[in-house]
Design a protein around this motif. Structure first.
Motif, PDB file in Angstrom:
ATOM      1  N   PHE A 155      19.173  34.534 -38.027  1.00 36.94           N
ATOM      2  CA  PHE A 155      19.985  35.581 -38.637  1.00 36.94           C
ATOM      3  C   PHE A 155      19.476  35.928 -40.034  1.00 36.94           C
ATOM      4  N   ALA A 156      18.999  34.907 -40.751  1.00 39.87           N
ATOM      5  CA  ALA A 156      18.560  35.100 -42.136  1.00 39.87           C
ATOM      6  C   ALA A 156      17.118  35.568 -42.240  1.00 39.87           C
ATOM      7  N   ILE A 157      16.288  35.214 -41.252  1.00 43.02           N
ATOM      8  CA  ILE A 157      14.857  35.534 -41.301  1.00 43.02           C
ATOM      9  C   ILE A 157      14.491  36.314 -40.038  1.00 43.02           C
ATOM     10  N   PRO A 158      14.195  37.594 -40.153  1.00 39.69           N
ATOM     11  CA  PRO A 158      13.862  38.389 -38.970  1.00 39.69           C
ATOM     12  C   PRO A 158      12.704  37.783 -38.166  1.00 39.69           C
ATOM     13  N   PHE A 159      12.880  37.694 -36.861  1.00 37.64           N
ATOM     14  CA  PHE A 159      11.868  37.218 -35.925  1.00 37.64           C
ATOM     15  C   PHE A 159      11.476  35.755 -36.145  1.00 37.64           C
ATOM     16  N   PHE A 160      12.334  34.979 -36.789  1.00 32.17           N
ATOM     17  CA  PHE A 160      11.997  33.582 -37.034  1.00 32.17           C
ATOM     18  C   PHE A 160      11.811  32.819 -35.726  1.00 32.17           C
ATOM     19  N   GLU A 161      12.571  33.195 -34.700  1.00 23.73           N
ATOM     20  CA  GLU A 161      12.480  32.489 -33.419  1.00 23.73           C
ATOM     21  C   GLU A 161      11.155  32.726 -32.712  1.00 23.73           C
ATOM     22  N   GLU A 162      10.404  33.764 -33.112  1.00 21.28           N
ATOM     23  CA  GLU A 162       9.149  34.089 -32.436  1.00 21.28           C
ATOM     24  C   GLU A 162       8.076  33.017 -32.624  1.00 21.28           C
ATOM     25  N   ARG A 163       8.257  32.150 -33.598  1.00 25.22           N
ATOM     26  CA  ARG A 163       7.301  31.066 -33.805  1.00 25.22           C
ATOM     27  C   ARG A 163       7.270  30.115 -32.617  1.00 25.22           C
ATOM     28  N   MET A 164       8.335  30.135 -31.791  1.00 24.13           N
ATOM     29  CA  MET A 164       8.424  29.224 -30.651  1.00 24.13           C
ATOM     30  C   MET A 164       8.190  29.926 -29.316  1.00 24.13           C
ATOM     31  N   ARG A 165       7.805  31.191 -29.347  1.00 24.16           N
ATOM     32  CA  ARG A 165       7.588  31.896 -28.076  1.00 24.16           C
ATOM     33  C   ARG A 165       6.273  31.435 -27.443  1.00 24.16           C
ATOM     34  N   GLY A 166       6.377  30.843 -26.256  1.00 21.74           N
ATOM     35  CA  GLY A 166       5.189  30.353 -25.563  1.00 21.74           C
ATOM     36  C   GLY A 166       4.501  29.201 -26.272  1.00 21.74           C
ATOM     37  N   MET A 167       5.220  28.531 -27.163  1.00 21.24           N
ATOM     38  CA  MET A 167       4.600  27.489 -27.983  1.00 21.24           C
ATOM     39  C   MET A 167       5.476  26.240 -28.006  1.00 21.24           C
ATOM     40  N   LYS A 168       4.876  25.090 -27.707  1.00 27.82           N
ATOM     41  CA  LYS A 168       5.597  23.830 -27.827  1.00 27.82           C
ATOM     42  C   LYS A 168       5.627  23.407 -29.291  1.00 27.82           C
ATOM     43  N   PRO A 169       6.686  22.738 -29.714  1.00 29.24           N
ATOM     44  CA  PRO A 169       6.705  22.211 -31.082  1.00 29.24           C
ATOM     45  C   PRO A 169       5.667  21.107 -31.239  1.00 29.24           C
ATOM     46  N   GLY A 170       5.206  20.901 -32.468  1.00 28.48           N
ATOM     47  CA  GLY A 170       4.149  19.924 -32.697  1.00 28.48           C
ATOM     48  C   GLY A 170       4.523  18.841 -33.691  1.00 28.48           C
ATOM     49  N   ILE A 171       3.843  17.712 -33.590  1.00 25.85           N
ATOM     50  CA  ILE A 171       4.005  16.638 -34.576  1.00 25.85           C
ATOM     51  C   ILE A 171       3.440  17.097 -35.914  1.00 25.85           C
ATOM     52  N   THR A 172       2.294  17.749 -35.847  1.00 30.35           N
ATOM     53  CA  THR A 172       1.687  18.318 -37.041  1.00 30.35           C
ATOM     54  C   THR A 172       1.423  19.792 -36.775  1.00 30.35           C
ATOM     55  N   GLY A 173       0.996  20.502 -37.786  1.00 33.02           N
ATOM     56  CA  GLY A 173       0.747  21.929 -37.613  1.00 33.02           C
ATOM     57  C   GLY A 173       0.139  22.529 -38.866  1.00 33.02           C
ATOM     58  N   LEU A 174      -0.183  23.799 -38.799  1.00 30.96           N
ATOM     59  CA  LEU A 174      -0.791  24.462 -39.948  1.00 30.96           C
ATOM     60  C   LEU A 174       0.144  24.450 -41.146  1.00 30.96           C
ATOM     61  N   ALA A 175       1.429  24.673 -40.906  1.00 31.34           N
ATOM     62  CA  ALA A 175       2.397  24.640 -42.009  1.00 31.34           C
ATOM     63  C   ALA A 175       2.533  23.230 -42.580  1.00 31.34           C
ATOM     64  N   GLN A 176       2.545  22.230 -41.683  1.00 31.53           N
ATOM     65  CA  GLN A 176       2.741  20.855 -42.129  1.00 31.53           C
ATOM     66  C   GLN A 176       1.601  20.344 -43.009  1.00 31.53           C
ATOM     67  N   VAL A 177       0.352  20.762 -42.734  1.00 30.21           N
ATOM     68  CA  VAL A 177      -0.778  20.272 -43.528  1.00 30.21           C
ATOM     69  C   VAL A 177      -1.083  21.190 -44.714  1.00 30.21           C
ATOM     70  N   SER A 178      -0.410  22.335 -44.777  1.00 35.44           N
ATOM     71  CA  SER A 178      -0.672  23.292 -45.857  1.00 35.44           C
ATOM     72  C   SER A 178       0.433  23.328 -46.894  1.00 35.44           C
TER      73      SER A 178
END
Length: 243
Positions: free
Chosen positions: A142-165
């Motif tokens: 509701f607060a961030i437009p299209f925030f849910e799109e980060r999970m479309r066709g994508m499994k969550p990860g232990i690490t990721g680009l955001a996590q290491v950056s």
């Protein structure tokens, strides 16, 4: 995500998870003992998390999200009564609910090690967007437009680009490439009541998650991105980047 990428990603997940468990297995009893001695209670923390986005519907003008939900396991880093009076809330900087051992585990990301079993089960991947709680994802969408799109066709990860950056909570590290854009991405109108808002940090995370998703459109770009993240993850753990 192309079939070649899905097959390669799953192969990397299985090999990586088996290798990770083989290397870190001796640390499990040590971490378990430290958690118990510091704060008597359960060693592991089990929590429902949102996986791949299944559908987005609108009912009575309200957006409803459906995810492939699963139960994620971590080493416990907070007091056993952490959400007794608050319900589901995101952790904050200097969160008083975090135990002494928990601070070390979070800083080094060692609390995430049990998730290697989730990778073997196929509910998570080694690399992907950070898994969030379904109810929190609903609010953030509701607060961030299209925030849910980060999970479309994508499994969550232990690490990721955001996590290491970024920092543990998604805060921008000093001297990073994105720091010069912080003024336009975080509280651009300098509202005192909006300073330090969770949505600001999550908006930054979204940019990195979408960049990773874009890289998975081709096998060559995916491999380059995946190997970069996997290489940077142990460095992030050793440096203790984040909270």
């Amino acid at each position: 995500m192309r079939l070649s990428v899905r097959i390669t990603k799953r192969a990397i997940d299985i090999c990586g998870a088996l290798a990770g468990l083989s290397l870190t297995a001796p640390a499990f009893p040590v971490i378990a003992a430290a958690i118990y001695l510091d704060d008597r209670g359960p060693i592991f923390y089990r929590q429902r998390r949102a996986g791949t986005l299944r559908s987005v519907t609108v009912e009575d003008g309200i957006k409803r999200l459906q995810f492939n939900e699963f139960h994620m396991h971590k080493f416990r880093t907070m007091r056993t009564d952490a959400e007794k009076h608050t319900g589901a809330v995101l952790a904050s900087k200097g969160d008083p609910r975090v135990t002494r051992v928990g601070r070390v585990l979070r800083k080094t990301r060692l609390d995430e090690l049990p998730q290697l079993f989730e990778v073997l089960r196929g509910t998570m991947s080694l690399v992907g967007p950070r898994p969030e709680r379904p109810e929190l994802l609903q609010d953030l969408s509701f607060a961030i437009p299209f925030f849910e799109e980060r999970m479309r066709g994508m499994k969550p990860g232990i690490t990721g680009l955001a996590q290491v950056s970024l920092g543990y909570l998604g805060d921008i590290p000093e001297g990073s490439a994105i720091e010069s854009f912080a003024g336009t991405l975080q509280n651009p109108f300098d509202l005192e009541e909006a300073e330090g808002a969770v949505a600001d940090d999550m908006r930054i995370k979204l940019l990195y998650d979408l960049a990773y998703a874009a890289a998975t459109e081709r096998l060559s770009s995916y491999l380059a991105m995946e190997l970069k993240i996997l290489f940077k993850t142990p460095i992030t753990m050793i440096r203790g980047s984040g909270r």
